[in-house]
Design an enzyme around this catalytic site. Structure first.
Site, PDB file in Angstrom:
ATOM      1  N   ARG A   1     -38.434  38.112  34.422  1.00 40.87           N
ATOM      2  CA  ARG A   1     -37.977  37.500  33.161  1.00 40.87           C
ATOM      3  C   ARG A   1     -36.465  37.252  33.146  1.00 40.87           C
ATOM      4  O   ARG A   1     -35.702  37.926  33.826  1.00 40.87           O
ATOM      5  CB  ARG A   1     -38.389  38.353  31.978  1.00 40.87           C
TER       6      ARG A   1
ATOM      7  N   ARG B   1     -38.475  53.665  33.069  1.00 43.56           N
ATOM      8  CA  ARG B   1     -38.708  53.322  31.660  1.00 43.56           C
ATOM      9  C   ARG B   1     -40.179  53.549  31.294  1.00 43.56           C
ATOM     10  O   ARG B   1     -40.487  54.015  30.199  1.00 43.56           O
ATOM     11  CB  ARG B   1     -38.302  51.858  31.410  1.00 43.56           C
TER      12      ARG B   1
ATOM     13  N   ARG C   1     -39.203  55.531  19.306  1.00 36.98           N
ATOM     14  CA  ARG C   1     -39.615  55.802  20.686  1.00 36.98           C
ATOM     15  C   ARG C   1     -39.808  57.278  20.953  1.00 36.98           C
ATOM     16  O   ARG C   1     -40.173  57.648  22.074  1.00 36.98           O
ATOM     17  CB  ARG C   1     -38.507  55.313  21.626  1.00 36.98           C
TER      18      ARG C   1
ATOM     19  N   LYS D   1     -43.395  42.978  23.352  1.00 29.86           N
ATOM     20  CA  LYS D   1     -42.899  43.277  22.002  1.00 29.86           C
ATOM     21  C   LYS D   1     -41.860  42.247  21.562  1.00 29.86           C
ATOM     22  O   LYS D   1     -41.938  41.682  20.471  1.00 29.86           O
ATOM     23  CB  LYS D   1     -42.277  44.685  21.951  1.00 29.86           C
TER      24      LYS D   1
HETATM   25  P1  AP5 Z   1     -41.083  41.033  26.610  1.00 30.78           P
HETATM   26  O1  AP5 Z   1     -41.559  40.409  25.345  1.00 30.78           O
HETATM   27  O2  AP5 Z   1     -39.648  40.879  26.952  1.00 30.78           O
HETATM   28  O3  AP5 Z   1     -41.515  42.560  26.650  1.00 30.78           O
HETATM   29  P2  AP5 Z   1     -40.968  43.805  25.829  1.00 30.78           P
HETATM   30  O4  AP5 Z   1     -42.169  44.617  25.439  1.00 30.78           O
HETATM   31  O5  AP5 Z   1     -40.064  43.366  24.720  1.00 30.78           O
HETATM   32  O6  AP5 Z   1     -40.202  44.546  26.993  1.00 30.78           O
HETATM   33  P3  AP5 Z   1     -38.752  45.199  27.089  1.00 30.78           P
HETATM   34  O7  AP5 Z   1     -38.479  45.404  28.547  1.00 30.78           O
HETATM   35  O8  AP5 Z   1     -37.743  44.417  26.342  1.00 30.78           O
HETATM   36  O9  AP5 Z   1     -39.015  46.541  26.425  1.00 30.78           O
HETATM   37  P4  AP5 Z   1     -38.277  47.815  26.640  1.00 30.78           P
HETATM   38  O10 AP5 Z   1     -38.977  48.601  25.617  1.00 30.78           O
HETATM   39  O11 AP5 Z   1     -38.231  48.419  27.978  1.00 30.78           O
HETATM   40  O12 AP5 Z   1     -36.739  47.396  26.426  1.00 30.78           O
HETATM   41  P5  AP5 Z   1     -35.744  47.574  25.220  1.00 30.78           P
HETATM   42  O13 AP5 Z   1     -34.852  46.415  25.205  1.00 30.78           O
HETATM   43  O14 AP5 Z   1     -36.466  47.946  23.972  1.00 30.78           O
HETATM   44  O15 AP5 Z   1     -41.984  40.467  27.802  1.00 30.78           O
HETATM   45  C1  AP5 Z   1     -41.671  40.742  29.154  1.00 30.78           C
HETATM   46  C2  AP5 Z   1     -41.941  39.497  30.015  1.00 30.78           C
HETATM   47  O16 AP5 Z   1     -43.346  39.252  30.039  1.00 30.78           O
HETATM   48  C3  AP5 Z   1     -41.288  38.231  29.460  1.00 30.78           C
HETATM   49  O17 AP5 Z   1     -40.798  37.486  30.526  1.00 30.78           O
HETATM   50  C4  AP5 Z   1     -42.421  37.471  28.779  1.00 30.78           C
HETATM   51  O18 AP5 Z   1     -42.246  36.079  28.908  1.00 30.78           O
HETATM   52  C5  AP5 Z   1     -43.645  37.942  29.572  1.00 30.78           C
HETATM   53  N1  AP5 Z   1     -44.804  38.061  28.693  1.00 30.78           N
HETATM   54  C6  AP5 Z   1     -44.853  38.583  27.433  1.00 30.78           C
HETATM   55  N2  AP5 Z   1     -46.096  38.531  26.939  1.00 30.78           N
HETATM   56  C7  AP5 Z   1     -46.873  37.970  27.915  1.00 30.78           C
HETATM   57  C8  AP5 Z   1     -48.259  37.642  28.033  1.00 30.78           C
HETATM   58  N3  AP5 Z   1     -49.123  37.894  27.025  1.00 30.78           N
HETATM   59  N4  AP5 Z   1     -48.676  37.085  29.177  1.00 30.78           N
HETATM   60  C9  AP5 Z   1     -47.826  36.839  30.200  1.00 30.78           C
HETATM   61  N5  AP5 Z   1     -46.499  37.104  30.153  1.00 30.78           N
HETATM   62  C10 AP5 Z   1     -46.038  37.672  29.035  1.00 30.78           C
HETATM   63  O19 AP5 Z   1     -34.941  48.871  25.677  1.00 30.78           O
HETATM   64  C11 AP5 Z   1     -34.054  48.859  26.788  1.00 30.78           C
HETATM   65  C12 AP5 Z   1     -33.370  50.213  26.891  1.00 30.78           C
HETATM   66  O20 AP5 Z   1     -32.583  50.471  25.702  1.00 30.78           O
HETATM   67  C13 AP5 Z   1     -34.290  51.427  27.006  1.00 30.78           C
HETATM   68  O21 AP5 Z   1     -34.704  51.648  28.342  1.00 30.78           O
HETATM   69  C14 AP5 Z   1     -33.387  52.533  26.464  1.00 30.78           C
HETATM   70  O22 AP5 Z   1     -32.438  52.946  27.418  1.00 30.78           O
HETATM   71  C15 AP5 Z   1     -32.653  51.847  25.330  1.00 30.78           C
HETATM   72  N6  AP5 Z   1     -33.360  51.942  24.037  1.00 30.78           N
HETATM   73  C16 AP5 Z   1     -33.856  50.893  23.314  1.00 30.78           C
HETATM   74  N7  AP5 Z   1     -34.432  51.341  22.189  1.00 30.78           N
HETATM   75  C17 AP5 Z   1     -34.310  52.696  22.197  1.00 30.78           C
HETATM   76  C18 AP5 Z   1     -34.747  53.726  21.313  1.00 30.78           C
HETATM   77  N8  AP5 Z   1     -35.442  53.466  20.196  1.00 30.78           N
HETATM   78  N9  AP5 Z   1     -34.448  55.010  21.644  1.00 30.78           N
HETATM   79  C19 AP5 Z   1     -33.733  55.302  22.752  1.00 30.78           C
HETATM   80  N10 AP5 Z   1     -33.319  54.374  23.640  1.00 30.78           N
HETATM   81  C20 AP5 Z   1     -33.601  53.080  23.365  1.00 30.78           C
END
Ligand code: AP5
Length: 214
Positions: A127, A172, A88, A13
């Site tokens: 990552r 997660r 979410r 994402k």
């Molecule tokens: P990346 O693009 O970073 O993946 P992502 O989907 O953004 O993953 P996140 O871990 O950031 O998502 P998340 O939803 O757990 O975390 P968030 O910060 O929202 O890609 C991952 C890796 O794969 C990278 O190294 C990339 O290079 C590689 N990659 C990507 N695409 C690829 C491909 N096609 N092929 C190969 N490699 C690839 O949330 C963190 C925490 O915040 C949550 O756990 C929660 O505690 C809190 N939080 C955030 N939002 C909310 C909400 N709305 N409600 C409640 N709590 C929340």
């Protein structure tokens, strides 16, 4: 255009949202990034969110929805929004509808990145980002052209997220399955869901998303 990028942790994402920002002038609204900034700044929200995030659980709906409303208010009315990691939960999905309507916006597309969860642990635990400009990299899939130097800003310091360890990633993912995946039918009923193979090469994923929002 206002779109949601939906998918489990590591689905890509954030990677795809950054590309849409660079190529289409849209704004990425990542609740994860907003919460991490709040933790770093030591704000009241950050103090409440820190332990919850480190455990891989979800921060309260009220906190994240308030953050999204504030970010939208700070944007030009005609700039497109990419919701990354929000909504979410079902209450967040309801809040988003009200938040958008009260600002004269509506949701155009929900793009689900479909991925094989087994591959996600490798993606997430490998990552890291540039500590200066935030550009994302991966030990295997996306290395800087010159080792130890950021391609974008030339910085030499890199960092990893505290919640990117295998145990927390599994929590997660369980949170995603239990609370986030069930909101998809809300958008399916509106006929605005599009699915993209998130296991494909990053450039192919971008091309598929661009075809959807064209
Ligand atoms: P990346 O693009 O970073 O993946 P992502 O989907 O953004 O993953 P996140 O871990 O950031 O998502 P998340 O939803 O757990 O975390 P968030 O910060 O929202 O890609 C991952 C890796 O794969 C990278 O190294 C990339 O290079 C590689 N990659 C990507 N695409 C690829 C491909 N096609 N092929 C190969 N490699 C690839 O949330 C963190 C925490 O915040 C949550 O756990 C929660 O505690 C809190 N939080 C955030 N939002 C909310 C909400 N709305 N409600 C409640 N709590 C929340």
């Amino acid at each position: 255009m206002n779109i949601i990028l939906l998918g489990p942790p590591g689905a890509g994402k954030g990677t795809q949202a950054q590309r849409l920002v660079e190529r289409h002038g849209m704004k990425q609204l990542s609740t994860g990034d907003m919460l991490r900034a709040a933790v770093k700044a030591g704000t009241t929200v950050g103090l409440k969110a820190k332990a919850v995030m480190e455990a891989g659980q979800l921060v309260s709906d009220e906190i994240v929805s308030a953050l999204i409303g504030d970010e939208l208010d700070a944007m030009p009315a005609d700039q497109g929004a990419i919701f990354d990691g929000y909504p979410r939960t079902a209450p967040q999905a309801e809040s988003l509808e009200a938040i958008l309507a009260s600002r004269g916006r509506s949701l155009d597309r929900v793009i689900e990145l479909e991925v094989n969860e087994d591959a996600l642990v490798e993606r997430i635990t490998g990552r890291y980002t540039c500590a200066t400009c935030g550009k994302g990299y991966h030990d295997t899939f996306e290395k800087p052209a010159v080792e130890g130097t950021c391609d974008k800003c030339g910085g030499h310091e890199f960092k990893r997220r505290p919640d990117d360890n295998e145990e927390t990633v599994r929590t997660r993912m369980a949170e995603y399955r239990a609370k986030t995946a069930p909101i998809l039918p809300i958008y399916e009923a509106k006929g605005i869901v599009a699915r993209v193979d998130g296991m494909a090469d990053m450039d192919d994923v971008t091309a598929a998303i661009e075809a959807i929002i064209a």
